[in-house]
Design a protein around this motif. Structure first.
Motif, PDB file in Angstrom:
ATOM      1  N   ASP A  50      56.578  30.765  40.988  1.00 29.88           N
ATOM      2  CA  ASP A  50      57.725  31.311  40.258  1.00 29.88           C
ATOM      3  C   ASP A  50      58.503  32.347  41.066  1.00 29.88           C
ATOM      4  O   ASP A  50      59.730  32.287  41.129  1.00 29.88           O
ATOM      5  CB  ASP A  50      57.275  31.938  38.930  1.00 29.88           C
ATOM      6  N   ILE A  51      57.802  33.297  41.684  1.00 25.17           N
ATOM      7  CA  ILE A  51      58.525  34.391  42.349  1.00 25.17           C
ATOM      8  C   ILE A  51      58.649  34.201  43.859  1.00 25.17           C
ATOM      9  O   ILE A  51      59.338  34.960  44.525  1.00 25.17           O
ATOM     10  CB  ILE A  51      57.920  35.779  42.036  1.00 25.17           C
ATOM     11  N   GLY A  52      57.959  33.209  44.400  1.00 27.98           N
ATOM     12  CA  GLY A  52      58.107  32.901  45.817  1.00 27.98           C
ATOM     13  C   GLY A  52      57.179  33.647  46.750  1.00 27.98           C
ATOM     14  O   GLY A  52      57.301  33.528  47.966  1.00 27.98           O
ATOM     15  N   ARG A  53      56.249  34.407  46.224  1.00 25.05           N
ATOM     16  CA  ARG A  53      55.283  35.123  47.068  1.00 25.05           C
ATOM     17  C   ARG A  53      54.056  35.494  46.234  1.00 25.05           C
ATOM     18  O   ARG A  53      54.087  35.480  45.007  1.00 25.05           O
ATOM     19  CB  ARG A  53      55.897  36.375  47.690  1.00 25.05           C
ATOM     20  N   TYR A  54      52.988  35.828  46.959  1.00 29.69           N
ATOM     21  CA  TYR A  54      51.779  36.312  46.301  1.00 29.69           C
ATOM     22  C   TYR A  54      51.948  37.798  45.968  1.00 29.69           C
ATOM     23  O   TYR A  54      52.758  38.477  46.596  1.00 29.69           O
ATOM     24  CB  TYR A  54      50.559  36.147  47.224  1.00 29.69           C
ATOM     25  N   PRO A  55      51.189  38.298  45.003  1.00 28.74           N
ATOM     26  CA  PRO A  55      51.239  39.744  44.737  1.00 28.74           C
ATOM     27  C   PRO A  55      50.806  40.521  45.981  1.00 28.74           C
ATOM     28  O   PRO A  55      49.943  40.064  46.728  1.00 28.74           O
ATOM     29  CB  PRO A  55      50.225  39.952  43.609  1.00 28.74           C
ATOM     30  N   SER A  56      51.401  41.655  46.189  1.00 25.33           N
ATOM     31  CA  SER A  56      50.966  42.518  47.291  1.00 25.33           C
ATOM     32  C   SER A  56      49.628  43.136  46.903  1.00 25.33           C
ATOM     33  O   SER A  56      49.213  43.079  45.737  1.00 25.33           O
ATOM     34  CB  SER A  56      52.003  43.608  47.546  1.00 25.33           C
ATOM     35  N   ALA A  57      48.985  43.757  47.870  1.00 21.04           N
ATOM     36  CA  ALA A  57      47.712  44.424  47.583  1.00 21.04           C
ATOM     37  C   ALA A  57      47.907  45.548  46.567  1.00 21.04           C
ATOM     38  O   ALA A  57      47.051  45.788  45.718  1.00 21.04           O
ATOM     39  CB  ALA A  57      47.099  44.962  48.872  1.00 21.04           C
ATOM     40  N   GLU A  58      49.063  46.227  46.630  1.00 15.90           N
ATOM     41  CA  GLU A  58      49.338  47.320  45.686  1.00 15.90           C
ATOM     42  C   GLU A  58      49.580  46.779  44.273  1.00 15.90           C
ATOM     43  O   GLU A  58      49.157  47.375  43.296  1.00 15.90           O
ATOM     44  CB  GLU A  58      50.557  48.135  46.131  1.00 15.90           C
ATOM     45  N   GLU A  59      50.301  45.660  44.166  1.00 18.61           N
ATOM     46  CA  GLU A  59      50.572  45.074  42.843  1.00 18.61           C
ATOM     47  C   GLU A  59      49.307  44.473  42.256  1.00 18.61           C
ATOM     48  O   GLU A  59      49.045  44.593  41.063  1.00 18.61           O
ATOM     49  CB  GLU A  59      51.640  43.984  42.963  1.00 18.61           C
ATOM     50  N   GLY A  60      48.538  43.819  43.088  1.00 19.02           N
ATOM     51  CA  GLY A  60      47.276  43.227  42.667  1.00 19.02           C
ATOM     52  C   GLY A  60      47.418  42.245  41.517  1.00 19.02           C
ATOM     53  O   GLY A  60      48.478  41.671  41.274  1.00 19.02           O
ATOM     54  N   LEU A  61      46.347  42.084  40.785  1.00 17.76           N
ATOM     55  CA  LEU A  61      46.308  41.135  39.674  1.00 17.76           C
ATOM     56  C   LEU A  61      47.115  41.609  38.472  1.00 17.76           C
ATOM     57  O   LEU A  61      47.406  40.827  37.577  1.00 17.76           O
ATOM     58  CB  LEU A  61      44.859  40.866  39.270  1.00 17.76           C
ATOM     59  N   ALA A  62      47.517  42.885  38.461  1.00 11.68           N
ATOM     60  CA  ALA A  62      48.320  43.407  37.353  1.00 11.68           C
ATOM     61  C   ALA A  62      49.646  42.658  37.239  1.00 11.68           C
ATOM     62  O   ALA A  62      50.221  42.569  36.152  1.00 11.68           O
ATOM     63  CB  ALA A  62      48.570  44.894  37.529  1.00 11.68           C
ATOM     64  N   PRO A 106      31.602  39.134  34.618  1.00 10.16           N
ATOM     65  CA  PRO A 106      30.501  39.136  33.637  1.00 10.16           C
ATOM     66  C   PRO A 106      29.646  40.406  33.633  1.00 10.16           C
ATOM     67  O   PRO A 106      28.886  40.628  32.706  1.00 10.16           O
ATOM     68  CB  PRO A 106      29.665  37.922  34.050  1.00 10.16           C
ATOM     69  N   TRP A 107      29.787  41.244  34.656  1.00  7.24           N
ATOM     70  CA  TRP A 107      29.036  42.499  34.712  1.00  7.24           C
ATOM     71  C   TRP A 107      29.881  43.671  34.229  1.00  7.24           C
ATOM     72  O   TRP A 107      29.482  44.820  34.347  1.00  7.24           O
ATOM     73  CB  TRP A 107      28.527  42.732  36.138  1.00  7.24           C
ATOM     74  N   GLY A 108      31.086  43.380  33.717  1.00 11.43           N
ATOM     75  CA  GLY A 108      31.936  44.415  33.137  1.00 11.43           C
ATOM     76  C   GLY A 108      32.805  45.168  34.124  1.00 11.43           C
ATOM     77  O   GLY A 108      33.318  46.233  33.801  1.00 11.43           O
ATOM     78  N   ARG A 109      32.977  44.630  35.329  1.00  8.72           N
ATOM     79  CA  ARG A 109      33.817  45.276  36.338  1.00  8.72           C
ATOM     80  C   ARG A 109      35.034  44.401  36.626  1.00  8.72           C
ATOM     81  O   ARG A 109      35.013  43.193  36.438  1.00  8.72           O
ATOM     82  CB  ARG A 109      33.017  45.495  37.625  1.00  8.72           C
ATOM     83  N   GLY A 110      36.091  45.015  37.123  1.00  9.13           N
ATOM     84  CA  GLY A 110      37.302  44.280  37.442  1.00  9.13           C
ATOM     85  C   GLY A 110      37.132  43.403  38.670  1.00  9.13           C
ATOM     86  O   GLY A 110      36.320  43.692  39.548  1.00  9.13           O
ATOM     87  N   TYR A 111      37.902  42.334  38.718  1.00 16.66           N
ATOM     88  CA  TYR A 111      37.915  41.476  39.902  1.00 16.66           C
ATOM     89  C   TYR A 111      38.688  42.166  41.017  1.00 16.66           C
ATOM     90  O   TYR A 111      39.610  42.933  40.770  1.00 16.66           O
ATOM     91  CB  TYR A 111      38.538  40.119  39.577  1.00 16.66           C
ATOM     92  N   GLN A 112      38.310  41.879  42.238  1.00 18.18           N
ATOM     93  CA  GLN A 112      38.924  42.472  43.426  1.00 18.18           C
ATOM     94  C   GLN A 112      39.999  41.530  43.963  1.00 18.18           C
ATOM     95  O   GLN A 112      39.809  40.311  43.966  1.00 18.18           O
ATOM     96  CB  GLN A 112      37.863  42.709  44.509  1.00 18.18           C
ATOM     97  N   TYR A 113      41.106  42.089  44.427  1.00 22.01           N
ATOM     98  CA  TYR A 113      42.191  41.308  45.023  1.00 22.01           C
ATOM     99  C   TYR A 113      42.564  41.982  46.334  1.00 22.01           C
ATOM    100  O   TYR A 113      42.722  43.206  46.382  1.00 22.01           O
ATOM    101  CB  TYR A 113      43.399  41.275  44.077  1.00 22.01           C
ATOM    102  N   ALA A 114      42.675  41.204  47.386  1.00 21.55           N
ATOM    103  CA  ALA A 114      43.036  41.754  48.695  1.00 21.55           C
ATOM    104  C   ALA A 114      43.800  40.702  49.480  1.00 21.55           C
ATOM    105  O   ALA A 114      43.731  39.510  49.184  1.00 21.55           O
ATOM    106  CB  ALA A 114      41.787  42.175  49.462  1.00 21.55           C
ATOM    107  N   ILE A 115      44.525  41.157  50.468  1.00 21.84           N
ATOM    108  CA  ILE A 115      45.271  40.272  51.353  1.00 21.84           C
ATOM    109  C   ILE A 115      44.868  40.618  52.779  1.00 21.84           C
ATOM    110  O   ILE A 115      44.843  41.806  53.123  1.00 21.84           O
ATOM    111  CB  ILE A 115      46.788  40.474  51.168  1.00 21.84           C
ATOM    112  N   PRO A 116      44.567  39.711  53.639  1.00 23.53           N
ATOM    113  CA  PRO A 116      44.399  38.278  53.444  1.00 23.53           C
ATOM    114  C   PRO A 116      42.972  37.948  53.037  1.00 23.53           C
ATOM    115  O   PRO A 116      42.096  38.808  53.057  1.00 23.53           O
ATOM    116  CB  PRO A 116      44.713  37.720  54.835  1.00 23.53           C
TER     117      PRO A 116
END
Length: 142
Positions: free
Chosen positions: A58-70, A98-108
């Motif tokens: 949709d937007i033409g790029r992946y989220p940046s590390a700062e934007e993350g999954l939000a 499943p352990w109650g912690r957020g997923y991690q997102y990073a580039i690359p």
């Protein structure tokens, strides 16, 4: 008249038998719970990867590390990107692992992947073995 009941020795024997059975069966049951959490984390990572790929289309790029999954739940601040954003890309809030912690997102990501999306696993730390290993698309090694 003689009263009926169990003696203390009979009660102790029964408790020892129950303890032995719990000692044999308990670890097997707990390992199945850990295995099911790993499987659930793998399924959630696949779901989140699909949502990130839809966002990229949709937007033409992946989220940046700062934007993350939000960025899956909230439109970008840039008006040009917000115009093309068709989210939210998930039903409800961003899931926790499943352990109650957020997923991690990073580039690359590792092995030429454009991004990393993973859970730290059961121990909540980077690395690990068995059920404590990291799950998902891992980040590139520095």
């Amino acid at each position: 008249m003689k009263s009926r009941g169990f003696t203390l020795l009979e009660m102790l024997v029964v408790l020892v038998i129950i303890g032995l059975l719990a000692g044999l069966v308990g670890p097997r049951l707990f390992s199945k719970v850990d295995q099911s959490k790993v499987a659930a984390a793998q399924a959630q990572v696949k779901l989140l990867r699909g949502a990130v790929e839809s966002l990229r289309l949709d937007i033409g790029r992946y989220p940046s590390a700062e934007e993350g999954l939000a960025l899956l739940a909230r439109a970008p601040a840039d008006p040009r990107l917000a115009e093309r954003w068709r989210g939210p890309y998930l039903d409800g809030a961003l899931p926790l692992d499943p352990w109650g912690r957020g997923y991690q997102y990073a580039i690359p990501g590792a092995d030429g992947q454009p991004f990393a999306l993973y859970s730290f696993g059961g121990d909540g730390k980077s690395g690990g073995d068995g059920d404590a290993r990291d799950i998902g698309v891992l980040p590139a090694n520095p």
